[in-house]
Design an enzyme around this catalytic site. Structure first.
Site, PDB file in Angstrom:
ATOM      1  N   ASP A   1       0.871  -1.175   0.000  1.00  0.00           N
ATOM      2  CA  ASP A   1       0.000   0.000   0.000  1.00  0.00           C
ATOM      3  C   ASP A   1       0.909   1.226   0.000  1.00  0.00           C
ATOM      4  O   ASP A   1       2.115   1.118   0.250  1.00  0.00           O
ATOM      5  CB  ASP A   1      -0.886   0.002   1.254  1.00  0.00           C
ATOM      6  CG  ASP A   1      -1.726   1.263   1.377  1.00  0.00           C
ATOM      7  OD1 ASP A   1      -2.359   1.653   0.377  1.00  0.00           O
ATOM      8  OD2 ASP A   1      -1.730   1.892   2.448  1.00  0.00           O
ATOM      9  N   SER A   2       0.320   2.383  -0.224  1.00  0.00           N
ATOM     10  CA  SER A   2       1.081   3.622  -0.155  1.00  0.00           C
ATOM     11  C   SER A   2       1.579   3.882   1.275  1.00  0.00           C
ATOM     12  O   SER A   2       2.494   4.668   1.473  1.00  0.00           O
ATOM     13  CB  SER A   2       0.199   4.783  -0.608  1.00  0.00           C
ATOM     14  OG  SER A   2      -0.965   4.832   0.191  1.00  0.00           O
TER      15      SER A   2
ATOM     16  N   TYR B   1      -0.604   8.308  -2.403  1.00  0.00           N
ATOM     17  CA  TYR B   1      -0.692   8.019  -3.837  1.00  0.00           C
ATOM     18  C   TYR B   1      -1.923   8.715  -4.453  1.00  0.00           C
ATOM     19  O   TYR B   1      -1.958   8.978  -5.641  1.00  0.00           O
ATOM     20  CB  TYR B   1      -0.838   6.516  -4.076  1.00  0.00           C
ATOM     21  CG  TYR B   1       0.416   5.672  -3.936  1.00  0.00           C
ATOM     22  CD1 TYR B   1       1.610   6.200  -3.440  1.00  0.00           C
ATOM     23  CD2 TYR B   1       0.402   4.331  -4.310  1.00  0.00           C
ATOM     24  CE1 TYR B   1       2.743   5.399  -3.308  1.00  0.00           C
ATOM     25  CE2 TYR B   1       1.536   3.535  -4.200  1.00  0.00           C
ATOM     26  CZ  TYR B   1       2.707   4.064  -3.695  1.00  0.00           C
ATOM     27  OH  TYR B   1       3.820   3.269  -3.581  1.00  0.00           O
ATOM     28  N   GLY B   2      -2.910   8.965  -3.588  1.00  0.00           N
ATOM     29  CA  GLY B   2      -4.214   9.443  -4.069  1.00  0.00           C
ATOM     30  C   GLY B   2      -4.177  10.782  -4.784  1.00  0.00           C
ATOM     31  O   GLY B   2      -5.098  11.130  -5.509  1.00  0.00           O
TER      32      GLY B   2
ATOM     33  N   CYS C   1      -4.336  -1.126  -2.010  1.00  0.00           N
ATOM     34  CA  CYS C   1      -4.483   0.323  -2.153  1.00  0.00           C
ATOM     35  C   CYS C   1      -5.404   0.546  -3.340  1.00  0.00           C
ATOM     36  O   CYS C   1      -5.151   0.017  -4.430  1.00  0.00           O
ATOM     37  CB  CYS C   1      -3.117   0.942  -2.417  1.00  0.00           C
ATOM     38  SG  CYS C   1      -3.161   2.679  -2.842  1.00  0.00           S
ATOM     39  N   ASN C   2      -6.463   1.293  -3.107  1.00  0.00           N
ATOM     40  CA  ASN C   2      -7.433   1.501  -4.186  1.00  0.00           C
ATOM     41  C   ASN C   2      -6.839   2.319  -5.327  1.00  0.00           C
ATOM     42  O   ASN C   2      -7.089   2.040  -6.494  1.00  0.00           O
ATOM     43  CB  ASN C   2      -8.673   2.201  -3.638  1.00  0.00           C
ATOM     44  CG  ASN C   2      -9.489   1.284  -2.757  1.00  0.00           C
ATOM     45  OD1 ASN C   2     -10.418   0.641  -3.211  1.00  0.00           O
ATOM     46  ND2 ASN C   2      -9.131   1.191  -1.491  1.00  0.00           N
ATOM     47  N   THR C   3      -6.051   3.334  -4.978  1.00  0.00           N
ATOM     48  CA  THR C   3      -5.482   4.190  -6.020  1.00  0.00           C
ATOM     49  C   THR C   3      -4.534   3.378  -6.900  1.00  0.00           C
ATOM     50  O   THR C   3      -4.592   3.438  -8.129  1.00  0.00           O
ATOM     51  CB  THR C   3      -4.731   5.376  -5.386  1.00  0.00           C
ATOM     52  OG1 THR C   3      -5.586   6.000  -4.415  1.00  0.00           O
ATOM     53  CG2 THR C   3      -4.322   6.391  -6.417  1.00  0.00           C
TER      54      THR C   3
ATOM     55  N   GLU D   1      -5.292   8.979   9.498  1.00  0.00           N
ATOM     56  CA  GLU D   1      -3.895   8.836   9.934  1.00  0.00           C
ATOM     57  C   GLU D   1      -3.660   9.544  11.257  1.00  0.00           C
ATOM     58  O   GLU D   1      -2.823   9.144  12.057  1.00  0.00           O
ATOM     59  CB  GLU D   1      -2.952   9.402   8.867  1.00  0.00           C
ATOM     60  CG  GLU D   1      -3.044   8.632   7.576  1.00  0.00           C
ATOM     61  CD  GLU D   1      -1.716   8.275   6.950  1.00  0.00           C
ATOM     62  OE1 GLU D   1      -0.682   8.743   7.436  1.00  0.00           O
ATOM     63  OE2 GLU D   1      -1.741   7.514   5.968  1.00  0.00           O
TER      64      GLU D   1
ATOM     65  N   CYS E   1     -11.413   3.378  -0.428  1.00  0.00           N
ATOM     66  CA  CYS E   1     -10.088   3.840  -0.018  1.00  0.00           C
ATOM     67  C   CYS E   1      -9.751   3.074   1.251  1.00  0.00           C
ATOM     68  O   CYS E   1     -10.610   2.916   2.128  1.00  0.00           O
ATOM     69  CB  CYS E   1     -10.104   5.345   0.259  1.00  0.00           C
ATOM     70  SG  CYS E   1      -8.589   5.931   1.026  1.00  0.00           S
ATOM     71  N   THR E   2      -8.525   2.607   1.311  1.00  0.00           N
ATOM     72  CA  THR E   2      -8.136   1.734   2.429  1.00  0.00           C
ATOM     73  C   THR E   2      -8.297   2.375   3.809  1.00  0.00           C
ATOM     74  O   THR E   2      -8.457   1.673   4.792  1.00  0.00           O
ATOM     75  CB  THR E   2      -6.675   1.328   2.252  1.00  0.00           C
ATOM     76  OG1 THR E   2      -5.914   2.505   1.986  1.00  0.00           O
ATOM     77  CG2 THR E   2      -6.524   0.347   1.128  1.00  0.00           C
ATOM     78  N   HIS E   3      -8.209   3.688   3.863  1.00  0.00           N
ATOM     79  CA  HIS E   3      -8.292   4.360   5.171  1.00  0.00           C
ATOM     80  C   HIS E   3      -9.722   4.481   5.694  1.00  0.00           C
ATOM     81  O   HIS E   3      -9.942   4.625   6.884  1.00  0.00           O
ATOM     82  CB  HIS E   3      -7.731   5.774   5.075  1.00  0.00           C
ATOM     83  CG  HIS E   3      -6.243   5.841   5.019  1.00  0.00           C
ATOM     84  ND1 HIS E   3      -5.521   5.243   4.027  1.00  0.00           N
ATOM     85  CD2 HIS E   3      -5.348   6.435   5.839  1.00  0.00           C
ATOM     86  CE1 HIS E   3      -4.232   5.484   4.237  1.00  0.00           C
ATOM     87  NE2 HIS E   3      -4.110   6.199   5.330  1.00  0.00           N
TER      88      HIS E   3
HETATM   89  N1  DGL Z   1      -4.180   3.775   0.116  1.00  0.00           N
HETATM   90  C1  DGL Z   1      -4.827   4.845  -0.605  1.00  0.00           C
HETATM   91  C2  DGL Z   1      -6.084   4.314  -1.312  1.00  0.00           C
HETATM   92  O1  DGL Z   1      -6.665   3.303  -0.936  1.00  0.00           O
HETATM   93  C3  DGL Z   1      -5.191   5.996   0.304  1.00  0.00           C
HETATM   94  C4  DGL Z   1      -4.002   6.774   0.782  1.00  0.00           C
HETATM   95  C5  DGL Z   1      -3.241   7.433  -0.333  1.00  0.00           C
HETATM   96  O2  DGL Z   1      -3.754   8.360  -0.977  1.00  0.00           O
HETATM   97  O3  DGL Z   1      -2.108   7.026  -0.551  1.00  0.00           O
HETATM   98  O4  DGL Z   1      -6.521   4.905  -2.251  1.00  0.00           O
END
Ligand code: DGL
Length: 279
Positions: A11-12, A43-44, A74-76, A158, A190-192
């Site tokens: 993940d990011s 990453y988003g 990570c979705n992005t 976070e 989004c993972t968060h």
């Molecule tokens: N992990 C990213 C996602 O699921 C969220 C955090 C990021 O922007 O890196 O899109």
């Protein structure tokens, strides 16, 4: 047959730990290696080519660990880089978009599905396409898809502000158009976001189903291990390793509330930017 090689997850940063947690729940015998690219997060907000390059570098790193499967937690990165990773990886690659789309389609009663994610994920339109495709496969007509980028949610998660007034007010603002549209299912793409699910649920109301893409992805991991014949069975000592491209101590501090039970521990530092990749 049993295959005790680990599953590689990246993940990011720390958000992917919400996916990792679900993988542990779903396949507890499996060893895992998690890489959080904290020094290059988020990453988003990055461009497509940057996210693809970072993801390919993370793939190279996990491949050096002899993993049997890669999970893009990570979705992005899933939205931008899945196709590239799938082409280049020697092992099966699992992304988080398709499983979430499937659960959303099977959960909705009125056909109105909301998708909340980072700006990057929303801008790709990948989720929307995945939901439309799945809806078509399931023979569903009249699907309405409503998307909303919620960039501040990542920082709030976070920060550990999972249940603060500022989070509630931010959620009310972001989610207003989705409430007005009458969505009955909301994909936390989004993972968060699952960390903020209490507040999101409060704002959306009890009748709206929240889809946790981590849970859906963990089920896909389980099914795929079975299908590939690579499940690790009866492994009573699965290894759970962590790497971060930033400070391990910082990673563990921020990550602990995501995992509980004194984890993560023994996190090592590694940067993947040394890998040359062509895109
Ligand atoms: N992990 C990213 C996602 O699921 C969220 C955090 C990021 O922007 O890196 O899109």
């Amino acid at each position: 047959m049993t295959d005790n090689r680990p599953i590689g997850v990246f993940d990011s940063g720390i958000g992917g730990l919400t996916v990792l947690r679900e993988i542990w729940n779903s396949v507890p015998d499996e060893s895992t290696i998690y890489f959080g690219d904290n020094s290059r997060a988020p990453y988003g907000t990055k461009s497509r080519s940057t996210v693809i390059r970072y993801s390919l570098q993370n793939l190279r790193f996990l491949e050096t660990k002899d993993v049997k499967m890669i999970v893009i937690a990570c979705n992005t990165a899933s939205a931008y880089a899945y196709e590239e990773l799938k082409k280049r990886a020697d092992v099966p690659v699992v992304e988080v978009v398709t499983p979430g789309a499937d659960v959303a389609c099977r959960s909705t009663r009125n056909g109105k599905i909301g998708i909340i994610a980072t700006k990057g994920t929303i801008s790709t339109g990948v989720y929307k396409k995945a939901v439309e495709k799945r809806a078509e496969e399931l023979g569903m007509n009249d699907i309405g898809i409503f998307q909303q980028a919620c960039p501040l949610f990542v920082s709030l998660a976070e920060e550990g502000w999972w249940d603060k007034e500022v989070t509630r007010l931010t959620a009310e603002e972001y989610l207003k158009p989705l409430k007005e549209a009458g969505v009955d299912t909301l994909v936390m793409a989004c993972t968060h976001y699952p960390l903020l699910s209490g507040v999101i649920k409060e704002v959306m109301g009890d009748n709206v189903v929240l889809v946790n893409t981590g849970e859906a992805t963990a089920q896909v991991v389980k099914d795929l291990l079975r299908y590939e014949g690579t499940a690790s069975e009866g492994n009573s000592h699965p290894v759970r390793e962590f790497y971060t491209s930033d400070e391990p101590e910082l990673f563990e501090q921020v990550a602990a509330p995501f995992l509980g039970e004194g984890l993560p521990s023994g996190t090592k530092h590694f940067t993947t930017d040394k890998y040359e990749v062509s895109i």
